[in-house]
Design a protein around this motif. Structure first.
Motif, PDB file in Angstrom:
ATOM      1  N   THR A   1     -10.693   0.582  -5.569  1.00 28.91           N
ATOM      2  CA  THR A   1      -9.291   0.989  -5.452  1.00 28.91           C
ATOM      3  C   THR A   1      -8.579   0.772  -6.780  1.00 28.91           C
ATOM      4  O   THR A   1      -8.576  -0.344  -7.310  1.00 28.91           O
TER       5      THR A   1
ATOM      6  N   ASP B   1      -5.991  -7.941  -6.838  1.00 31.86           N
ATOM      7  CA  ASP B   1      -5.517  -6.612  -6.463  1.00 31.86           C
ATOM      8  C   ASP B   1      -4.000  -6.518  -6.621  1.00 31.86           C
ATOM      9  O   ASP B   1      -3.473  -5.511  -7.099  1.00 31.86           O
TER      10      ASP B   1
ATOM     11  N   GLY C   1       2.268   3.112  -8.142  1.00 32.00           N
ATOM     12  CA  GLY C   1       1.742   2.174  -7.159  1.00 32.00           C
ATOM     13  C   GLY C   1       0.853   2.801  -6.124  1.00 32.00           C
ATOM     14  O   GLY C   1       0.472   2.148  -5.152  1.00 32.00           O
ATOM     15  N   ARG C   2       0.522   4.085  -6.301  1.00 30.47           N
ATOM     16  CA  ARG C   2      -0.319   4.773  -5.318  1.00 30.47           C
ATOM     17  C   ARG C   2      -1.785   4.390  -5.510  1.00 30.47           C
ATOM     18  O   ARG C   2      -2.286   4.388  -6.640  1.00 30.47           O
ATOM     19  N   PRO C   3      -2.508   4.097  -4.431  1.00 31.59           N
ATOM     20  CA  PRO C   3      -3.924   3.755  -4.544  1.00 31.59           C
ATOM     21  C   PRO C   3      -4.795   5.006  -4.682  1.00 31.59           C
ATOM     22  O   PRO C   3      -4.515   6.045  -4.078  1.00 31.59           O
TER      23      PRO C   3
ATOM     24  N   TYR D   1      -4.843   1.828  -9.047  1.00 29.98           N
ATOM     25  CA  TYR D   1      -3.448   2.196  -8.828  1.00 29.98           C
ATOM     26  C   TYR D   1      -2.884   2.946 -10.024  1.00 29.98           C
ATOM     27  O   TYR D   1      -3.245   2.673 -11.176  1.00 29.98           O
ATOM     28  N   ASP D   2      -1.982   3.910  -9.728  1.00 32.24           N
ATOM     29  CA  ASP D   2      -1.287   4.609 -10.797  1.00 32.24           C
ATOM     30  C   ASP D   2       0.081   3.957 -11.005  1.00 32.24           C
ATOM     31  O   ASP D   2       0.428   2.973 -10.349  1.00 32.24           O
TER      32      ASP D   2
ATOM     33  N   THR E   1       2.762   4.756  -1.369  1.00 32.47           N
ATOM     34  CA  THR E   1       3.589   5.125  -2.507  1.00 32.47           C
ATOM     35  C   THR E   1       4.657   4.084  -2.751  1.00 32.47           C
ATOM     36  O   THR E   1       5.317   3.629  -1.852  1.00 32.47           O
TER      37      THR E   1
ATOM     38  N   GLN F   1       0.843  -1.184   0.000  1.00 31.18           N
ATOM     39  CA  GLN F   1       0.000   0.000   0.000  1.00 31.18           C
ATOM     40  C   GLN F   1       0.877   1.231   0.000  1.00 31.18           C
ATOM     41  O   GLN F   1       2.061   1.183   0.281  1.00 31.18           O
TER      42      GLN F   1
ATOM     43  N   ARG G   1      -2.037  -3.934  -9.179  1.00 26.51           N
ATOM     44  CA  ARG G   1      -1.020  -2.972  -8.762  1.00 26.51           C
ATOM     45  C   ARG G   1       0.298  -3.212  -9.510  1.00 26.51           C
ATOM     46  O   ARG G   1       0.977  -2.271  -9.924  1.00 26.51           O
TER      47      ARG G   1
END
Length: 392
Positions: A167, A62, A173-175, A169-170, A26, A24, A66
């Motif tokens: 949720t 998930d 890895g930020r949610p 992710y970019d 950054t 979870q 990610r």
């Protein structure tokens, strides 16, 4: 969104906890710091050591979402994924990753392959089931922004109909918490389980396990006329419709199957799984002309039907064992006994989640049943007719 999915996990079987840890916060955008491939550990299913399979599948999906999001930091790989998503409604994620050049795409391949193996194990499927993860654009309205170069987010398909957020992710890895009921303007890729492949493999496991317990045949119920002499009577579905449902944009189409139950010729309860791959959208009437019940397998001219949905988290081998354990306790007393409740009661309370994948049920369908019959739950309506299948 036109796709329909009837919730998650009425028959999700108990399975062991996964060794997958989803990071979870950054994360580095560099491709060499992708999350490690997930691993699974199967343990004995006891009351205090059982983890809901739905949780396991959600964690695997998930983690894969990610990992894919982080890999999209590479420009060339991001373009390749974009082109694939625009060219097809659904993309085999493992096949796409394996074809990637030596960039982030190539390094994400082991993560996806590992996730596929973990999914097969969690769902009680054979190791050679093949790739189960698929990638799709969440909504057609996102195509224009994706073509224009907007950087996409990546989310796992949401399993909870009542979830307020999804949720995503970019590439760092930020949610990001997205509104589950409002389609985002920013493009979102959804990582989901291939329901068609999962159900086909799962029903094979169901038949195998039920046949081993003496409750079914190793072949599809409408596939064999050899045991019925010149042929056999069936109940054929001439039309079928499922009720409307309002669900999150991150969900895809449903994949429906039914468990047909009754007393076999020997007086033992039998269960025949029937795949219904066409039945993927609610509020639409289908005309499959599909044989639902093969009456040559049954002692009485009565049978029950329990309709289920593959929600991604169903553990088919555990489902078969639970149903078999419950139905083997039902004895033939010389008169037909409805079996719907016995099937549903076979699932322990701790296997249920907020969104059951129980669609509907039909009690005591007769061989001569003709016309429209509504399900007991009010979600489905079928039109049936008797149909004679001649032997070859």
């Amino acid at each position: 969104m036109t796709g329909h999915r009837y919730g998650t996990a009425v028959v999700c079987a108990a399975l062991s906890a996964l060794g997958l840890v989803v990071a979870q916060g950054t994360a580095s955008a560099s491709a060499d710091r992708l999350p490690a491939p997930p691993e699974t550990t199967v343990t004995t299913t006891t009351a205090d050591a059982t983890t809901d399979a739905a949780t396991d599948v959600a964690a695997i999906a998930d983690g894969a979402a990610r990992s894919l999001a982080v890999s999209l930091s590479g420009t060339a790989w991001r373009a390749r994924v974009r082109d694939a998503a625009l060219a097809s409604d659904e993309v085999d994620l493992a096949a796409l990753a394996r074809k990637a050049a030596p960039t982030a795409g190539e390094r994400v391949a082991p993560v996806i392959v590992g996730a596929d193996r973990a999914l097969a194990k969690t769902k009680g499927l054979a190791p050679d089931t093949g790739s189960l993860l698929r990638l799709r654009l969440a909504d057609d309205s996102m195509r224009q922004a994706l073509r224009a170069g907007a950087e996409p987010l990546v989310a796992a398909a949401e399993g909870d109909d009542d979830a307020a957020t999804v949720t995503a992710y970019d590439s760092a890895g930020r949610p990001h918490a997205l509104d589950a009921r409002r389609v985002p303007e920013r493009p979102v890729y959804v990582v989901d389980v291939d329901a068609d492949r999962a159900v086909a493999a799962g029903l094979s496991v169901l038949r195998e396990e039920l046949a081993r317990r003496g409750l079914s045949s190793a072949v599809e119920p409408a596939a064999s006329a050899s045991a019925a002499g010149d042929g056999f009577w069936t109940s054929r579905i001439t039309s079928i419709r499922l009720s409307d449902d309002h669900e999150p944009w991150a969900k895809g189409d449903a994949e429906i199957y039914s468990l047909v139950t009754g007393f076999g010729r020997d007086g033992t309860v039998r269960v025949d799984p029937v795949d219904m791959p066409y039945l993927d959208t609610d509020g639409r009437t289908y005309h499959p002309n599909q044989a639902l019940v093969n009456w040559s397998f049954y002692k009485y001219d009565l049978a029950d039907v329990v309709m289920m949905e593959e929600d991604g988290s169903t553990d088919y081998r555990s489902l078969a064992k639970a149903v078999a354990d419950a139905l083997l306790a039902v004895t033939d007393l010389g008169a037909y006994v409805p079996l719907v409740n016995a099937v549903l009661d076979a699932v322990p309370d701790d296997w249920w989640t907020d969104d059951p994948d129980y669609v509907d049920s039909w009690y005591t369908l007769a061989r001569g049943t003709t016309g429209q019959v509504a399900g007991a739950r009010g979600n489905g309506t079928m039109t049936l007719e008797p149909y004679w299948v001649p032997a070859f």
